[in-house]
Every structure is written in structure tokens, then in C-alpha cells.
Design an enzyme around this catalytic site. Structure first.
Site, PDB file in Angstrom:
ATOM      1  N   LYS A  95       0.827  -1.219   0.000  1.00  0.00           N
ATOM      2  CA  LYS A  95       0.000   0.000   0.000  1.00  0.00           C
ATOM      3  C   LYS A  95       0.853   1.257   0.000  1.00  0.00           C
ATOM      4  O   LYS A  95       2.049   1.219   0.241  1.00  0.00           O
ATOM      5  CB  LYS A  95      -0.947  -0.018   1.207  1.00  0.00           C
ATOM      6  CG  LYS A  95      -2.166  -0.900   0.949  1.00  0.00           C
ATOM      7  CD  LYS A  95      -3.201  -0.797   2.048  1.00  0.00           C
ATOM      8  CE  LYS A  95      -4.366  -1.746   1.733  1.00  0.00           C
ATOM      9  NZ  LYS A  95      -5.306  -1.869   2.849  1.00  0.00           N
ATOM     10  N   ARG A 106      -3.361  -9.882   5.443  1.00  0.00           N
ATOM     11  CA  ARG A 106      -3.822  -9.939   4.048  1.00  0.00           C
ATOM     12  C   ARG A 106      -2.721  -9.422   3.129  1.00  0.00           C
ATOM     13  O   ARG A 106      -2.354  -8.249   3.219  1.00  0.00           O
ATOM     14  CB  ARG A 106      -5.096  -9.088   3.928  1.00  0.00           C
ATOM     15  CG  ARG A 106      -5.750  -9.084   2.572  1.00  0.00           C
ATOM     16  CD  ARG A 106      -6.986  -8.180   2.598  1.00  0.00           C
ATOM     17  NE  ARG A 106      -7.611  -8.101   1.294  1.00  0.00           N
ATOM     18  CZ  ARG A 106      -7.201  -7.280   0.332  1.00  0.00           C
ATOM     19  NH1 ARG A 106      -6.181  -6.475   0.513  1.00  0.00           N
ATOM     20  NH2 ARG A 106      -7.829  -7.276  -0.832  1.00  0.00           N
TER      21      ARG A 106
HETATM   22  C1  7PJ Z   1      -8.186  -4.271   2.520  1.00  0.00           C
HETATM   23  C2  7PJ Z   1      -9.261  -5.072   2.160  1.00  0.00           C
HETATM   24  C3  7PJ Z   1      -7.792  -4.201   3.892  1.00  0.00           C
HETATM   25  C4  7PJ Z   1      -9.584  -5.735   4.343  1.00  0.00           C
HETATM   26  C5  7PJ Z   1      -8.496  -4.081   0.404  1.00  0.00           C
HETATM   27  C6  7PJ Z   1      -5.639  -3.121  -1.275  1.00  0.00           C
HETATM   28  C7  7PJ Z   1      -6.976  -2.492  -1.304  1.00  0.00           C
HETATM   29  N1  7PJ Z   1      -9.962  -5.809   3.058  1.00  0.00           N
HETATM   30  N2  7PJ Z   1      -9.444  -4.935   0.835  1.00  0.00           N
HETATM   31  N3  7PJ Z   1      -8.541  -4.953   4.765  1.00  0.00           N
HETATM   32  N4  7PJ Z   1      -7.696  -3.674   1.402  1.00  0.00           N
HETATM   33  N5  7PJ Z   1     -10.254  -6.443   5.266  1.00  0.00           N
HETATM   34  O1  7PJ Z   1      -5.461  -4.346  -1.166  1.00  0.00           O
HETATM   35  O2  7PJ Z   1      -4.664  -2.341  -1.376  1.00  0.00           O
HETATM   36  O3  7PJ Z   1      -6.867  -3.493   4.311  1.00  0.00           O
HETATM   37  S1  7PJ Z   1      -8.361  -3.612  -1.250  1.00  0.00           S
END
Ligand code: 7PJ
Length: 286
Positions: free
Chosen positions: A233, A267
Site C-alpha cells: 500500500k 492480508r
Molecule cells: C483491505 C481489504 C484491507 C480488508 C483491500 C488493497 C486495497 N480488506 N481490501 N482490509 N484492502 N479487510 O489491497 O490495497 O486493508 S483492497
């Protein structure tokens, strides 16, 4: 220290997810325009289930416990998708990952129909960056009986990074997450099926993100497992001044810090490297 998760086993449909130590969730974007892996699985402008399956299989072999499937890009300024487009992108992928790989699939969606249809195809977890605030989403999620991840976001993706402001970012995020957890419980989702996420990068400056990471143990004290996503990010870019394909080391450092501060689910895009980092951490903690 000990890993602080209280509910160590999460029932995700047919899967039992052990959270007694931190686990990796691998990211699989079915969008043509996500900032990092967008468009990777497209052939001649259409989504290739074969490419998606190969990537998911690789992440599972590398040690991912969950595959997070998303069909709506939430990066700042991304094009919005219609409900039908999202269904078309996500549902066949959920079905293939469940039927062909037996994977524990999480669905990154805010849309009620996508929640309902994904659960019918065997998804094991609902991951919503809007914390089930869209019309119908909360009822849809409760009806599935699956665990839900509630994420904090200030504003909406197209404008959230313009000028995010908080009186106290930890208190504000914590209050919001507790309110959404209460709304879930009132709708029949027991606390054993709730996961919280501070939403790194979603309506937050670098200072906000760093404060949330530094004080993650305070969110952990709310008593729910925490999910965090910082992989590649812009906070990594701001810290290191690196383009998106050179953010691995920064992302790993953040993953280690988050897990050490109590995150249960990390994640990420780079599964193998993150699994190694978490093994090193577990060896020290246990
Ligand atoms: C996140 C997400 C996060 C959760 C995305 C990216 C943007 N779901 N979906 N937490 N980020 N729970 O992956 O940069 O930080 S999409």
C-alpha cells in the site's frame, strides 16, 4: 508475549480456521484495474478462470490459509462496478476455488447479492471494507451464518484520501468498529464470528496509519481477532519512496510488526515471503 486471539478457532462454513497463531490471507483480485495485481488474470479482455486457479493454487502451496476474492477495486479513483459486473467476476471464481481446490474463500464485497451468492457457492468468510453498511448487506451476511470481517474506512474510495481527519484516530476507529460489531450482534451474528480491521490506507494519512499500527494492541483488547492489510500500500511508498513492484521488504516489515502487535490474519500479495516472516515470529513468541 503470547498471540492474543481469544476465539482461537473460527468456523468458516466447512473450514475450521485456527487463529492460535497469525495466518496469511492471499489476495486475488478479479478486477481489471486493481493497483497491484489488477488485470493479471485477463486474456483477451476476459477473466481467465484457469489463470485465477493457477494463482490461487500457488498461494495455497505457499501457505495461505484463506484466499480473498475481490471484484470491485477500492483503490482511490477506481472505476465503480455494477452489481451484475461484480457478480459475474466473483461468483464463478468462488465456485472454482471451492470446487476445484477446496479452498477457504473469503469474499471482499459490500454488495448483498454477492454475499448471498458467494455463500451459496461455498465461500467461508465475508470481508467488507464498508463494514456491512450498504443496503441489505448486514441481513445478507447474517443469513449466511459465516464469519464477517468489519473494516473501518473514512469516506468512500474515490475521495477518502483527500483530507482525512480524526480527533483521535485510535478512539475513532475503535468506536466505529465496536458500533458495527454491536449492529452485527443485534442482527444475530455472534461475537465468535466477528473479525475487526482498522483499514490501513482507507481515509488515513501516513501518520494515522502509523499510529494505528503502533497502538494495534489497544484494538486487540476489544476481544475480536484482527485482520490487517498493508501489503504494497501507499504507506510503504510514503515510507520508502518505492514503486508498487518494489514494496516487498517494506510490506514484510509491516506484516511482522502487525503480527507481533496482535493481528491474527495478515492480508497480502506476497504469500511465501510473509509465511516465512510469520514462522520466524512464531518461533520467538512460542
Ligand atoms: C483491505 C481489504 C484491507 C480488508 C483491500 C488493497 C486495497 N480488506 N481490501 N482490509 N484492502 N479487510 O489491497 O490495497 O486493508 S483492497
Amino acid at each position: 508475549m503470547q498471540f492474543p486471539v481469544k476465539h482461537t478457532q473460527l468456523i468458516c462454513g466447512k473450514h475450521l480456521l485456527d487463529l492460535s497463531r497469525p495466518v496469511v490471507m492471499g489476495i486475488l483480485n478479479t478486477t481489471p484495474d486493481s493497483f497491484s495485481d489488477g488485470g493479471s488474470y485477463y486474456e483477451e479482455n476476459s477473466l481467465s478462470l484457469n489463470l485465477v486457479l493457477r494463482r490461487a493454487e500457488q498461494m495455497l502451496e505457499e501457505g495461505a490459509k484463506i484466499i480473498d476474492v475481490g471484484g470491485e477495486s477500492t483503490r482511490p479513483g477506481a472505476a465503480s462496478v455494477s452489481e451484475q459486473q461484480e457478480l459475474d467476476r466473483v461468483i464463478p471464481v468462488v465456485e472454482a476455488l471451492v470446487d476445484k481446490l477446496g479452498a477457504l474463500v473469503s469474499v471482499d464485497t459490500s454488495t448483498a447479492s454477492v454475499i448471498t451468492e458467494s455463500a451459496k457457492k461455498g465461500a467461508g468468510l465475508i470481508n467488507d471494507v464498508r463494514a456491512l453498511q450498504r443496503e441489505g448487506a448486514l441481513v445478507a451476511a447474517a443469513t449466511t451464518g459465516l464469519p464477517v470481517c468489519l473494516m473501518h474506512m473514512q469516506g468512500e474510495p474515490n475521495s477518502m484520501q483527500k483530507n482525512p481527519q480524526y480527533s483521535d484516530v485510535i478512539a475513532d476507529v475503535s468506536d466505529f468498529l465496536q458500533r458495527r460489531a454491536s449492529a452485527c450482534r443485534a442482527q444475530g451474528i455472534p461475537s465468535e464470528r466477528i473479525i475487526l480491521d482498522p483499514g490501513f490506507g482507507f481515509g488515513k494519512t501516513l501518520a494515522h496509519n502509523l499510529a494505528l499500527l503502533k497502538r494495534l494492541p489497544e484494538l486487540s483488547e476489544l476481544g475480536y481477532p484482527l485482520l490487517v492489510g498493508m501489503s504494497r500500500k501507499s504507506m510503504v511508498a510514503q515510507l520508502l519512496d518505492r514503486p508498487v513492484d518494489e514494496r516487498l521488504v517494506g510490506s514484510l516489515a509491516l506484516a511482522m510488526l502487525a503480527a507481533e502487535r496482535g493481528a491474527a490474519i495478515i492480508r497480502v500479495h506476497d504469500v511465501a515471503a510473509t509465511v516465512d516472516v510469520l514462522k520466524v515470529l512464531a518461533a520467538v513468541v512460542e
